[in-house]
Design a protein around this motif. Structure first.
Motif, mmCIF file in Angstrom:
data_model
loop_
_atom_site.group_PDB
_atom_site.id
_atom_site.type_symbol
_atom_site.label_atom_id
_atom_site.label_comp_id
_atom_site.label_asym_id
_atom_site.label_seq_id
_atom_site.Cartn_x
_atom_site.Cartn_y
_atom_site.Cartn_z
ATOM 1 N N UNK A 13 -72.060 24.412 27.272
ATOM 2 C CA UNK A 13 -72.874 23.311 27.788
ATOM 3 C C UNK A 13 -72.409 21.972 27.234
ATOM 4 N N UNK A 14 -71.071 21.821 27.151
ATOM 5 C CA UNK A 14 -70.481 20.573 26.665
ATOM 6 C C UNK A 14 -69.491 20.022 27.697
ATOM 7 N N UNK A 15 -69.404 18.694 27.754
ATOM 8 C CA UNK A 15 -68.460 18.017 28.635
ATOM 9 C C UNK A 15 -67.043 18.245 28.120
ATOM 10 N N UNK A 16 -66.124 18.625 29.033
ATOM 11 C CA UNK A 16 -64.725 18.785 28.637
ATOM 12 C C UNK A 16 -63.825 17.712 29.238
ATOM 13 N N UNK A 17 -64.249 17.086 30.360
ATOM 14 C CA UNK A 17 -63.385 16.075 30.981
ATOM 15 C C UNK A 17 -64.188 15.219 31.952
ATOM 16 N N UNK A 43 -58.522 23.509 39.516
ATOM 17 C CA UNK A 43 -59.219 23.766 38.262
ATOM 18 C C UNK A 43 -58.246 23.791 37.086
ATOM 19 N N UNK A 44 -57.004 24.207 37.343
ATOM 20 C CA UNK A 44 -56.001 24.269 36.273
ATOM 21 C C UNK A 44 -55.741 22.897 35.663
ATOM 22 N N UNK A 45 -55.848 21.852 36.469
ATOM 23 C CA UNK A 45 -55.645 20.489 35.965
ATOM 24 C C UNK A 45 -56.712 20.134 34.939
ATOM 25 N N UNK A 46 -57.946 20.497 35.238
ATOM 26 C CA UNK A 46 -59.049 20.212 34.321
ATOM 27 C C UNK A 46 -58.915 21.053 33.064
ATOM 28 N N UNK A 47 -58.599 22.332 33.237
ATOM 29 C CA UNK A 47 -58.482 23.231 32.089
ATOM 30 C C UNK A 47 -57.361 22.821 31.153
ATOM 31 N N UNK A 48 -56.246 22.362 31.722
ATOM 32 C CA UNK A 48 -55.108 21.972 30.889
ATOM 33 C C UNK A 48 -55.410 20.737 30.069
ATOM 34 N N UNK A 49 -56.297 19.892 30.597
ATOM 35 C CA UNK A 49 -56.579 18.622 29.934
ATOM 36 C C UNK A 49 -57.878 18.628 29.144
ATOM 37 N N UNK A 50 -58.830 19.472 29.567
ATOM 38 C CA UNK A 50 -60.171 19.413 29.009
ATOM 39 C C UNK A 50 -60.257 19.889 27.575
ATOM 40 N N UNK A 51 -61.195 19.289 26.838
ATOM 41 C CA UNK A 51 -61.367 19.625 25.430
ATOM 42 C C UNK A 51 -62.813 19.351 25.036
ATOM 43 N N UNK A 52 -63.621 20.403 24.772
ATOM 44 C CA UNK A 52 -65.025 20.169 24.430
ATOM 45 C C UNK A 52 -65.200 19.437 23.099
ATOM 46 N N UNK A 53 -64.216 19.539 22.214
ATOM 47 C CA UNK A 53 -64.327 18.824 20.935
ATOM 48 C C UNK A 53 -64.107 17.332 21.115
ATOM 49 N N UNK A 54 -63.234 16.960 22.048
ATOM 50 C CA UNK A 54 -62.942 15.554 22.325
ATOM 51 C C UNK A 54 -62.693 15.412 23.818
ATOM 52 N N UNK A 55 -63.753 15.252 24.616
ATOM 53 C CA UNK A 55 -63.596 15.180 26.074
ATOM 54 C C UNK A 55 -62.613 14.092 26.477
ATOM 55 N N UNK A 56 -61.806 14.380 27.489
ATOM 56 C CA UNK A 56 -60.771 13.446 27.914
ATOM 57 C C UNK A 56 -61.194 12.741 29.202
ATOM 58 N N UNK A 57 -60.632 11.557 29.423
ATOM 59 C CA UNK A 57 -60.836 10.814 30.654
ATOM 60 C C UNK A 57 -59.541 10.837 31.444
ATOM 61 N N UNK A 58 -59.614 11.321 32.685
ATOM 62 C CA UNK A 58 -58.448 11.482 33.541
ATOM 63 C C UNK A 58 -58.593 10.590 34.765
#
Length: 271
Positions: free
Chosen positions: A123-127, A178-193
Motif C-alpha cells: 500500500x505504498x506509492x512506487x512511481x 507494466x514492465x516500465x513501471x516495475x523497472x523504475x518503481x521503488x516503494x522506498x523512494x518513489x520515482x517520477x517518470x
C-alpha cells in the motif's frame, strides 16, 4: 460500493433488495462547494473512482490528494495513501494489474496530469508518471487531462484514456507497459517518470481516437476495447469507439456516447 460526494461517504447497497445498508465515512473530501454540491468543481471533490482489489478484502477509493483504502471485513477506511501533496486536486479513476499487484490511478486536474502507481501488497506509492507530450521531456506541453484506464493481461500493459495532446487534440489511448513501471518503481523512494516517446524497445504505444474527447474505457471480447466519447465539438454525434487493443485499429463507431464510465458484461457480451 458507491462513491457519494454529497455525504462524504462510500455507500454500501444490497443489489438483491436494492436498499442502502450503510455508509462508510473516513475523511472523504465531499463537494468543494458544500453538501448541496451545486456548482462543485470535480477536480476538487471526492470520493471519486472506486476499485475492488481482487483476492483481497480491500477497496481503493480516489479522493482529494489521496487514495483511501477500505477493508470490507469491517467496512471502514484503514489507510490513506497521500497523492499530489497539498494541491487540493483529486485522484480520480483507477485500474488494477493482478499480475504485478499494482494499482494505477489518474489525477486529471494536476499540471501536468499524472498517474500514480501503488504496490497493493505494501500500500505504498512506487512511481508517478507525468503526462506530457511524448519525447518532449518535462518541459513539454501537458496532456489535456486523463480519464479511465484498464489493465490488459494479454500485453501486460495499462491502457489509458488521454484527453488530448498536440498530435491528438481530441484524445488518444496511451499504452503503458507494466514492465516500465516495475523497472523504475521503488516503494522506498518513489520515482517520477515522464511519458516517453513510443519505440519498439520500450513497448509504449499511442492509439489516436480522432474527434472523440474520451471518457470511459473497458476491455471487451477477444482483443476488443470500447472507448466512450463525449465530443466537445458542436454538432458532432456522440459515439462509442470499438478498437483492437493490440493494434489500435478502429473496428466500429456506434452512436451511443456522451456518458462517463463504460463497462463490459462478459455473460451477456454487451457494453
Amino acid at each position: 460500493y458507491f462513491t457519494d460526494r454529497n455525504n462524504k461517504s462510500v455507500d454500501v447497497i444490497d443489489t438483491t433488495t436494492k436498499k442502502l445498508i450503510k455508509q462508510i465515512f473516513g475523511g472523504f473530501a465531499g463537494c468543494n462547494t458544500g453538501a448541496a454540491c451545486v456548482g462543485a468543481n470535480n477536480d476538487k471533490s471526492g470520493p471519486d473512482g472506486l476499485n475492488v482489489i481482487p483476492d483481497t478484502t480491500f477497496i481503493y477509493v480516489g479522493d482529494v490528494n489521496s487514495v483511501k483504502v477500505i477493508d470490507t471485513t469491517t467496512d471502514s477506511v484503514v489507510n490513506t495513501i497521500p497523492i499530489g501533496g497539498s494541491s487540493g486536486l483529486r485522484a480520480d479513476e483507477g485500474c488494477y494489474d493482478p499480475d504485478h499487484k499494482i494499482f494505477m490511478i489518474n489525477s486529471p486536474g494536476e499540471t501536468p496530469p499524472f498517474a500514480t502507481f501503488i504496490d497493493t501488497t505494501t500500500q505504498k506509492v512506487i512511481a508517478t508518471l507525468l503526462f506530457t507530450d511524448p519525447g518532449t521531456g518535462s518541459a513539454g506541453p501537458a496532456s489535456a487531462g486523463l480519464e479511465a484506464c484498464a489493465y490488459d493481461r494479454a500485453t501486460q500493459s495499462f491502457l489509458n484514456n488521454n484527453d488530448g495532446t498536440t498530435a491528438n487534440p481530441h484524445g488518444e489511448v496511451d499504452v503503458i507497459p507494466a514492465a516500465f513501471v516495475l523497472a523504475s518503481g521503488n516503494p522506498a523512494a518513489p520515482v517520477t517518470l515522464t511519458l516517453p516517446a513510443p519505440t519498439p524497445a520500450n513497448g509504449f504505444k499511442i492509439f489516436p481516437l480522432g474527434n472523440c474527447d474520451p471518457t470511459g474505457l473497458d476491455l471487451g471480447p477477444g482483443t476488443d476495447m470500447a472507448v466512450s466519447c463525449r465530443q466537445g465539438t458542436t454538432g458532432v454525434p456522440l459515439t462509442v469507439e470499438i478498437l483492437n487493443r493490440a493494434t489500435g485499429n478502429l473496428l466500429a463507431t456506434i452512436n451511443a456516447g456522451g456518458g462517463d464510465q463504460i463497462t463490459y458484461d462478459a455473460a451477456r457480451n454487451r457494453y
